[in-house]
Each structure stands twice: as structure tokens, then as C-alpha cells.
Design an enzyme around this catalytic site. Sequence first.
Site, PDB file in Angstrom:
ATOM      1  CB  SER A 444     -34.788 -42.407 127.472  1.00  0.00           C
ATOM      2  OG  SER A 444     -34.005 -43.228 128.313  1.00  0.00           O
ATOM      3  CG  ASP A 496     -28.378 -37.686 128.483  1.00  0.00           C
ATOM      4  OD1 ASP A 496     -28.327 -38.553 129.369  1.00  0.00           O
ATOM      5  OD2 ASP A 496     -29.341 -37.565 127.715  1.00  0.00           O
TER       6      ASP A 496
END
Length: 669
Positions: A444, A496
Site C-alpha cells: 500500500s 483492489d
Amino acid sequence: MPGLVAFGRRWALGSDDLVFPGAFELMLRVLWWIGILVLYLTHRDQFDCKGGGFLPSYLMVLIVLLAVIILALSVIVGVSMQGTITNPGPRRCIPTLIYIRTTLYLPELAWAVLGAVWVNDKSQGCAPSVVYTITIAVIASWVFLFFTMVAVFIFFDPLGRRKRSSFETSGVHNLESSDAIQATSVAARVWERRLKLLCCCIMKDADNRAAFTNIGEVFSAFFMDTDLVPGDIAAGLTLLHQEQDKREQSKDLEEVACSAPQPQSVAEELDIELENSAHYMQFAVAAYGWPLYIFSHPLSGICRLSHNCTCCRSQFPEQDMIGGDHLGCHFNSILQTTGLQYRDFIHVSFHNKIYEIPFYVALDHKKEAVVVAVRGTLSLEDALTDMSAERETLFVDSVTGESLAHKGILQAASYIHKKLIDEGILIQAFTIVPEYKLVVTGHSLGAGAASILAVLLHESYPELRCYAFSPPGGLLSKPLADYSKGFIISVVLGKDLIPRLSLGNIEDLKRRILRIVAHSNRPKYQILLRGCWYEVFGGDPDNFPSELDDRLQEQLAQPLLAEQNLLGQRSASYTSIPEGSPSSSPFQGPQLFLPGKIIYIVEERSTGSFCFSQAKYHALWSDASSFSNILISPRMITDHMPDLLFNVLKDLTRETPFILCPTSQNGAH
């Protein structure tokens, strides 16, 4: 759409957003009215207590008042159900009805005060059922008044009066006019104050103040050229999800990402990189420390960590561990996840503030690598770093063309780079193991910082490799993204959200929401009810107007629809960008992309249901064009979770189906 205009200002809700709150209050008011009516009819001859003479008149007035309020609410709900999101004409009388309903709060407040005085001073000797009922009625009145004030606070738009007056004086609102520039500046300051209030616990320094200012400008720029309210966005996302699923029924998502069959050499490279990714993902997961470890091991995690937490820090050199781990629980979870020993760690930093994120440097003897692992988002400071999404120049000698990067993540990577170089951390590591290679990894935010860090270090360490798991989409400009393909591997799972999250994609999502609600011929409450049913129970996607399917590509290529095209009239709070006009908006500018070569992991099928569902995944090489749109799905958040990606990678290398819990056959919309 447009925002409701009442009391001389624009509010952050539409005239069709009153259906559900109005219906809920209406149900409670009807039950309340029935209870008071039953009390009056059953006790009207028994009010012989000290204050009994007052009760018949009090109850009669309360019954009539509640009846009038119920009638007003019924009309408001009925009118709010009329029209569509972009056709507020049938709801034009909503402001008048709100004024009437607001007026009724005055006698209700007065009667609540009288009831409270009676319960406190004159209820002695009255039947307990009468006293209890009056007490409940008084409390209910104050509760309704309290939640009304809360709703006013929530839906109050600090810019409402300015937006309305600006349009009324100028007629057409041009974002390049002096009034528009002033309004934009005020909007940025409002968002800045909101962020400061939300993050009031964060220490204020120069970097923090600059971050708040930059993020405020991004948020204000996003909302300035539309009149969307939160309910419109929710309805638009619901419609987009169903429209997306409708298209996927005829064309699988894998076909979007996969082009031609891959040669044997390419497939072999994919297998090697998948195995490496599964290995280095454990370092990226470990960087999150004890919160993710306990989340991933809910039954045994606390016991495993508590056994060694207090002693871990004492066994690691104090000068090489920085900040925030006084009990050693973070470090112990890193040991548990990676399987390394104390002596394998060169430097560990838990220091965390805006633009400065935790990382550690360790020796991986299995792969003969010096690993720099960067933590992802785990604090408000990290979130503010994520949201500092403006473009900033990143100078790289080997790159020709526009070299731009995500501002917040670039500053975080520069912080780590400065620490590694200035404090001689990498020199120390390679003094111990000079034959090892350098690997940078993260998940991330950590993946974005690791990618930019790899770009900064690549000229000094040409053998460097970077494994970026679920990196942010708006990270590098096209020349930098192409340059990074030689040493960065990005890994993305399913739908995602984060790898698809860039300023350009957010702007595209806003335009898609505007266009799909413009073509919707259903009231908002029906869209939301149908959407909730679809998300929870599944079923077939909703049917859309045929013109949306036939002209979809043409519509997506057009400029943002002006509001007069959506409504047949211009809203008082709408602003528009003239064709060809320059703009300083952060959403206008070069697109930023994912870094490096991209491994895209998609779900082939899911069998079974709930906790016994078996999801079969496969991986393929993809490119940045596969992530040019934000996909709306319940999986858009869960597919970003690092523990899920870690388990999927391990199962891909073992070639066994992955047990996914909880989900269902309809859960992968």
C-alpha cells in the site's frame, strides 16, 4: 442533485434525500401518537391527582400537534419520493414543506418544557402509567429535537450561502473568474479546517500545516465543479456497480487484463517472480507490527506476542531501534512473521509522522538479500501522507520526459532515502554481507514509498529489486513508470481499490457517476433500496436505459455534462469549467501510473458458500491500462488487505485453492 436550497443557503443533501429519515421519523411519530391516544382514552376520567386538571388539555394538544407533524412528515416523504435525481421539478415545494415542519418545532419545544415541568412538580399522586407515559413523551420530544440539531450540523454546508449568492449575481459561474477563484480559496480553507478538526490529536508543525493545506486544495477542487450530494454519490456508485456487473456477464474481467497467450519464457518469469513475491510479502506484512499480526492470528496472536513483548526491545541494540515500541511488541511481531533472528536486523524505525513512515532493514539469508521493508498506512499521519496527492517533480538522470510522482509518497521515500544514506545504514549492512543484493518492499503506502525509494537508489545499486504489493495507482508519470519496469514488480489482487486510485481515475469516477445518474429514470430511494438488496442478496443487475448501453463509449468520451443538460435548468450552486480553459485543479494534469511490471491476480471461480467457499486464483502479466478505471465492488477493500494477498500468494505458489471467509457465490460482484 442539485443540493437543497432552504433558509437562503445550499445544504449538503438533496430534496430526494428526505425519504428514509422522514419515513423513520414518521414511523416513530405514529407509534408515539398511538401511545398518547391510548393513554388519553383509557385514563381521561382518572386524572384526579394534584396536577390532573392540566393533563386532559396537555394530552389533547399533544395529540393534535403530533397529528399535524405526522401529516407534514407524510407530505414531505411523499413529495421527496417524486421525480428523479436529475429532475427535481416535482419536488420544488420541499423547501416550503421544510419551513412548515420547522415551524412545528416551536410548539413541540414549548410542550416538551411544559411536560417536563409537570413531571417534576405536579405529578404526585397520579397513576404511575400516566407519569411514565408523559415522561417518555417529554424525553422523546427532546430526543427528536436533539437529533434534528445533529442533522442540521451534519448537512450544513459552510459554502452554501457563497455558492448561492455567487450564482445569483453572476448568472454563469466561470472557474477562472475572480469570484470563482475566491470561492475556491474559501472552499480550500473550509476543507483544511475540517481536516484539522478530524486530526486534532496530531501535533501541529510546518509539515503538518502544509499537508492540511495541500489536501484541502485537492478536496475543494474535486467538489467545486459539481452539485453532487452524498446521497447522489451513493446512488451513482450503486448504479455503476450493477452496470459494471452487467458488462462482466458477457466479458470476463480477465479478458480486460490479458491480451495474447504468454510465451513459455514469459510464463517461467512469472512463476519465478510469484515465488519471490510470496517470499518478500512476509517482510511487507511484518512491517505493520502487532496490529496486523493480531488481526491475522485472532486466537493465538496475543498469547504469542505477550510472551516476549517486554524482553524483545532489551535484546536489540537501543541505537538501532527508533521510536514507538517501548514494550517491543512491534519488533516481536516482526520476528514472528519473518522468522529472522535478532542479529539479522540492521535498523528498525517506528518513528511516524506526516511524510515520515516506519521501516526496517534486515538480512534475508534465504534469498541472500538486504531487505528494506516499508510500512503501509496504519495511522492518521499515514492517511494524510496518502492524501497529499498532488504531483511533484522527481529528478532522475536516466529518465527523459516529464518525471512526476505522488507528492506525499515522494517525500516519505525521500525521508527513508536520507536516513539510509546519511546514517550509513546500507553501508553497514553491505559491510556485513557484501555479496548480497538489495531488495526494497512494502504494501500500500509502503509499496509506493518502496517504489520511489527504489528509483532513488537504482543508480547506486543497479542490481536492486523492488516488490511493491498493492501500490497506489497515481504514483509515477509515464516516463518514470516505464523506467521502473526494469527493477520493480507490482502485485495487484482482484478489484483492489488502491492500485486504481489516482487523481485522474477519481475525476473519471465523478464523471461516470454524473452520467449514470443523468440517464437513470428511477427515484433515488428506489435505486438505494434495490442497491442494498443487490449488495446483500445478489441477483441480476438492474436494467439500465437502452441509450446508456448504445451510447456508452460516446458518452464517456464527451466533456463533463453541464447541469443544464442534466436538469433542463441550472442549479444555483453549480459551477462548470469552460471548454479549453486552463485550470490549476490538481485533477487536471498528467496521469500518474502504477510502477514497474505488474502481476495481476484474478479470481477464476468461487465454489461453495460462506466460510466454506474455495476461491481459485491465477496470475498473469498486465499493464497499467487495466487499472485506468475504479471498479465498484464489495471486494474493492477486502482485496487490498495485506493478509489476504499474502495468503493468496502462498497458495498460488502451492497451486491449491484458497479458502476465503466470509464470502458467498454472490459476494464477488
